[in-house]
Scaffold this motif. Sequence first.
Motif, PDB file in Angstrom:
ATOM      1  N   ALA A  21       0.401  14.378 -35.403  1.00  0.00           N
ATOM      2  CA  ALA A  21       1.720  13.801 -35.707  1.00  0.00           C
ATOM      3  C   ALA A  21       2.513  13.653 -34.414  1.00  0.00           C
ATOM      4  O   ALA A  21       2.370  14.462 -33.488  1.00  0.00           O
ATOM      5  CB  ALA A  21       2.478  14.694 -36.681  1.00  0.00           C
ATOM      6  N   PHE A  22       3.361  12.646 -34.373  1.00  0.00           N
ATOM      7  CA  PHE A  22       4.197  12.408 -33.182  1.00  0.00           C
ATOM      8  C   PHE A  22       5.466  13.251 -33.295  1.00  0.00           C
ATOM      9  O   PHE A  22       6.567  12.748 -33.446  1.00  0.00           O
ATOM     10  CB  PHE A  22       4.484  10.914 -33.037  1.00  0.00           C
ATOM     11  CG  PHE A  22       3.253  10.128 -32.685  1.00  0.00           C
ATOM     12  CD1 PHE A  22       2.807  10.059 -31.364  1.00  0.00           C
ATOM     13  CD2 PHE A  22       2.503   9.500 -33.668  1.00  0.00           C
ATOM     14  CE1 PHE A  22       1.651   9.364 -31.035  1.00  0.00           C
ATOM     15  CE2 PHE A  22       1.347   8.802 -33.350  1.00  0.00           C
ATOM     16  CZ  PHE A  22       0.924   8.734 -32.041  1.00  0.00           C
ATOM     17  N   ASP A  23       5.273  14.563 -33.208  1.00  0.00           N
ATOM     18  CA  ASP A  23       6.381  15.505 -33.361  1.00  0.00           C
ATOM     19  C   ASP A  23       6.968  15.879 -31.990  1.00  0.00           C
ATOM     20  O   ASP A  23       6.595  15.305 -30.961  1.00  0.00           O
ATOM     21  CB  ASP A  23       5.906  16.753 -34.124  1.00  0.00           C
ATOM     22  CG  ASP A  23       4.696  17.404 -33.460  1.00  0.00           C
ATOM     23  OD1 ASP A  23       4.395  17.078 -32.274  1.00  0.00           O
ATOM     24  OD2 ASP A  23       4.038  18.237 -34.097  1.00  0.00           O
ATOM     25  N   SER A  37      -5.415  10.034 -21.647  1.00  0.00           N
ATOM     26  CA  SER A  37      -6.246   9.758 -22.830  1.00  0.00           C
ATOM     27  C   SER A  37      -6.603   8.298 -23.018  1.00  0.00           C
ATOM     28  O   SER A  37      -7.584   7.993 -23.688  1.00  0.00           O
ATOM     29  CB  SER A  37      -5.521  10.219 -24.103  1.00  0.00           C
ATOM     30  OG  SER A  37      -5.140  11.551 -24.015  1.00  0.00           O
ATOM     31  N   VAL A  38      -5.790   7.403 -22.497  1.00  0.00           N
ATOM     32  CA  VAL A  38      -6.019   5.969 -22.728  1.00  0.00           C
ATOM     33  C   VAL A  38      -6.321   5.287 -21.395  1.00  0.00           C
ATOM     34  O   VAL A  38      -5.411   5.037 -20.591  1.00  0.00           O
ATOM     35  CB  VAL A  38      -4.796   5.312 -23.414  1.00  0.00           C
ATOM     36  CG1 VAL A  38      -4.993   3.816 -23.579  1.00  0.00           C
ATOM     37  CG2 VAL A  38      -4.523   5.966 -24.771  1.00  0.00           C
ATOM     38  N   PRO A  39      -7.609   4.989 -21.153  1.00  0.00           N
ATOM     39  CA  PRO A  39      -7.945   4.317 -19.900  1.00  0.00           C
ATOM     40  C   PRO A  39      -7.248   2.963 -19.792  1.00  0.00           C
ATOM     41  O   PRO A  39      -7.284   2.179 -20.748  1.00  0.00           O
ATOM     42  CB  PRO A  39      -9.472   4.162 -19.967  1.00  0.00           C
ATOM     43  CG  PRO A  39      -9.867   4.464 -21.362  1.00  0.00           C
ATOM     44  CD  PRO A  39      -8.784   5.278 -21.992  1.00  0.00           C
ATOM     45  N   GLN A 199     -10.948  19.161 -30.680  1.00  0.00           N
ATOM     46  CA  GLN A 199      -9.865  19.475 -31.636  1.00  0.00           C
ATOM     47  C   GLN A 199      -8.942  18.270 -31.847  1.00  0.00           C
ATOM     48  O   GLN A 199      -8.504  17.987 -32.958  1.00  0.00           O
ATOM     49  CB  GLN A 199      -9.062  20.690 -31.156  1.00  0.00           C
ATOM     50  CG  GLN A 199      -9.901  21.976 -31.175  1.00  0.00           C
ATOM     51  CD  GLN A 199      -9.068  23.248 -31.040  1.00  0.00           C
ATOM     52  OE1 GLN A 199      -9.201  24.154 -31.843  1.00  0.00           O
ATOM     53  NE2 GLN A 199      -8.219  23.331 -30.034  1.00  0.00           N
ATOM     54  N   LYS A 200      -8.680  17.517 -30.746  1.00  0.00           N
ATOM     55  CA  LYS A 200      -7.818  16.338 -30.917  1.00  0.00           C
ATOM     56  C   LYS A 200      -8.548  15.265 -31.735  1.00  0.00           C
ATOM     57  O   LYS A 200      -7.933  14.582 -32.562  1.00  0.00           O
ATOM     58  CB  LYS A 200      -7.376  15.779 -29.565  1.00  0.00           C
ATOM     59  CG  LYS A 200      -6.297  14.704 -29.727  1.00  0.00           C
ATOM     60  CD  LYS A 200      -5.881  14.072 -28.424  1.00  0.00           C
ATOM     61  CE  LYS A 200      -4.767  13.069 -28.602  1.00  0.00           C
ATOM     62  NZ  LYS A 200      -4.679  12.153 -27.464  1.00  0.00           N
ATOM     63  N   ARG A 201      -9.863  15.149 -31.511  1.00  0.00           N
ATOM     64  CA  ARG A 201     -10.636  14.151 -32.273  1.00  0.00           C
ATOM     65  C   ARG A 201     -10.512  14.443 -33.775  1.00  0.00           C
ATOM     66  O   ARG A 201     -10.283  13.539 -34.584  1.00  0.00           O
ATOM     67  CB  ARG A 201     -12.107  14.173 -31.845  1.00  0.00           C
ATOM     68  CG  ARG A 201     -12.935  13.045 -32.461  1.00  0.00           C
ATOM     69  CD  ARG A 201     -14.430  13.224 -32.274  1.00  0.00           C
ATOM     70  NE  ARG A 201     -14.824  13.222 -30.877  1.00  0.00           N
ATOM     71  CZ  ARG A 201     -15.477  14.197 -30.254  1.00  0.00           C
ATOM     72  NH1 ARG A 201     -15.824  15.287 -30.916  1.00  0.00           N
ATOM     73  NH2 ARG A 201     -15.790  14.102 -28.981  1.00  0.00           N
ATOM     74  N   ASN A 236     -13.102   1.502 -24.586  1.00  0.00           N
ATOM     75  CA  ASN A 236     -12.811   1.152 -25.986  1.00  0.00           C
ATOM     76  C   ASN A 236     -11.334   0.855 -26.250  1.00  0.00           C
ATOM     77  O   ASN A 236     -10.882   0.918 -27.387  1.00  0.00           O
ATOM     78  CB  ASN A 236     -13.312   2.258 -26.938  1.00  0.00           C
ATOM     79  CG  ASN A 236     -12.926   3.657 -26.497  1.00  0.00           C
ATOM     80  OD1 ASN A 236     -12.518   3.858 -25.360  1.00  0.00           O
ATOM     81  ND2 ASN A 236     -13.044   4.633 -27.368  1.00  0.00           N
ATOM     82  N   PHE A 237     -10.599   0.498 -25.219  1.00  0.00           N
ATOM     83  CA  PHE A 237      -9.189   0.134 -25.389  1.00  0.00           C
ATOM     84  C   PHE A 237      -8.985  -1.306 -24.928  1.00  0.00           C
ATOM     85  O   PHE A 237      -9.367  -1.650 -23.808  1.00  0.00           O
ATOM     86  CB  PHE A 237      -8.287   1.103 -24.620  1.00  0.00           C
ATOM     87  CG  PHE A 237      -8.283   2.485 -25.226  1.00  0.00           C
ATOM     88  CD1 PHE A 237      -7.315   2.860 -26.144  1.00  0.00           C
ATOM     89  CD2 PHE A 237      -9.290   3.395 -24.921  1.00  0.00           C
ATOM     90  CE1 PHE A 237      -7.332   4.121 -26.731  1.00  0.00           C
ATOM     91  CE2 PHE A 237      -9.321   4.656 -25.501  1.00  0.00           C
ATOM     92  CZ  PHE A 237      -8.336   5.021 -26.410  1.00  0.00           C
ATOM     93  N   VAL A 238      -8.400  -2.111 -25.802  1.00  0.00           N
ATOM     94  CA  VAL A 238      -8.217  -3.526 -25.467  1.00  0.00           C
ATOM     95  C   VAL A 238      -6.777  -3.944 -25.715  1.00  0.00           C
ATOM     96  O   VAL A 238      -6.023  -3.274 -26.423  1.00  0.00           O
ATOM     97  CB  VAL A 238      -9.126  -4.451 -26.317  1.00  0.00           C
ATOM     98  CG1 VAL A 238     -10.589  -4.170 -26.086  1.00  0.00           C
ATOM     99  CG2 VAL A 238      -8.767  -4.375 -27.780  1.00  0.00           C
TER     100      VAL A 238
HETATM  101  O1  LIG Z   1      -6.799  10.602 -27.329  1.00  0.00           O
HETATM  102  C1  LIG Z   1      -7.413   9.719 -27.931  1.00  0.00           C
HETATM  103  O2  LIG Z   1      -8.597   9.886 -28.276  1.00  0.00           O
HETATM  104  C2  LIG Z   1      -6.831   8.442 -28.215  1.00  0.00           C
HETATM  105  O3  LIG Z   1      -7.451   7.686 -28.857  1.00  0.00           O
HETATM  106  C3  LIG Z   1      -5.503   8.032 -27.693  1.00  0.00           C
HETATM  107  C4  LIG Z   1      -4.289   8.741 -28.124  1.00  0.00           C
HETATM  108  C5  LIG Z   1      -3.331   8.967 -27.162  1.00  0.00           C
HETATM  109  C6  LIG Z   1      -2.162   9.605 -27.483  1.00  0.00           C
HETATM  110  C7  LIG Z   1      -1.939  10.025 -28.791  1.00  0.00           C
HETATM  111  C8  LIG Z   1      -2.884   9.778 -29.759  1.00  0.00           C
HETATM  112  C9  LIG Z   1      -4.065   9.120 -29.421  1.00  0.00           C
END
Ligand SMILES: O=C(O)C(=O)Cc1ccccc1
Length: 244
Positions: A21-23, A37-39, A199-201, A236-238
């Motif tokens: 969540a964007f908290d 995180s985002v190339p 964990q983020k995945r 994988n980012f476009v």
């Molecule tokens: O981190 C990831 O795997 C992403 O796909 C990008 C991302 C960046 C910031 C918040 C949520 C997702």
Amino acid sequence: MNDKPRDNIYATPQSMIVDFAFDEKVAGVFPDMIRRSVPGYETVITLLGLLAEGYAQPDSRIYDFGSSLGAATLSMRNRVAHDSCRIIAVDNSTAMTERCRQILAQDDSPVEVDVICADIRDIKVERASLVVLNFTLQFIPADERQALLDHIYAGLLPGSALVLSEKLAFEKNSEQQFQTDMHLAFKKANGYSELEISQKRTALEKVLIPDSFETHRKRLQQAGFKDVYQWFQCFNFVSLLAVK
Ligand SMILES: O=C(O)C(=O)Cc1ccccc1
Ligand SMILES: Nc1ncnc2c1ncn2[C@@H]1O[C@H](C[S@+](CC[C@H]([NH3+])C(=O)[O-])CC(=O)[O-])[C@@H](O)[C@H]1O
């Protein structure tokens, strides 16, 4: 050099991984999180300024949908001729919009910006010369994406455009594997551990649903856009430009 608070949200083992969540916690480390995180993120932000400069029309609006801390808005604000239009930055996270207002207040560009805390699906798009969805559509439920793009198209002026930046899914398994491996390598090279990445995945699994290029192209055409250009890709980012 880099005085931005570091993202270590997923660095310690969590007994139960809750949906991303964007908290407040995420908003506090967001510039560091998204950069690591985002190339290509920073390049896209810079080049959005040039796209805005090219598409801004007098007496029109530029919408930044899912504006987070206003990085895209800031880049565009400093490139748009000051009397030509105003920017409407919309995000449904109060943690993001509150910080975004503070960040924009530090900037002395004469281009006016309205920062609105709302769901982008509830915002009426009117007299738009540019709409930006910079890594935002991927968080909208898949079955609501077409209606949102239809609504955006209806509010765009003739000759104007939509910028759609997204994490992409690939139809060919071998390419999906290659691109996700490289994204993983990018995160590791930026100092994220295997634990943080995994964990983020898990947290993102039900929240960020990527589509394929073909799905995006079909949706944009269905909405009415006459051309769809892929102007940027980094793994994988476009980012796509859809022209009305
Ligand atoms: O981190 C990831 O795997 C992403 O796909 C990008 C991302 C960046 C910031 C918040 C949520 C997702
Ligand atoms: N329904 C919604 N309504 C409004 N906002 C939403 C919604 N769903 C998600 N958001 C917001 O969309 C943003 C997505 S981040 C965009 C980066 C930014 N564009 C940037 O150029 O720095 C991308 C990422 O973190 O990967 C978050 O701030 C959410 O609160």
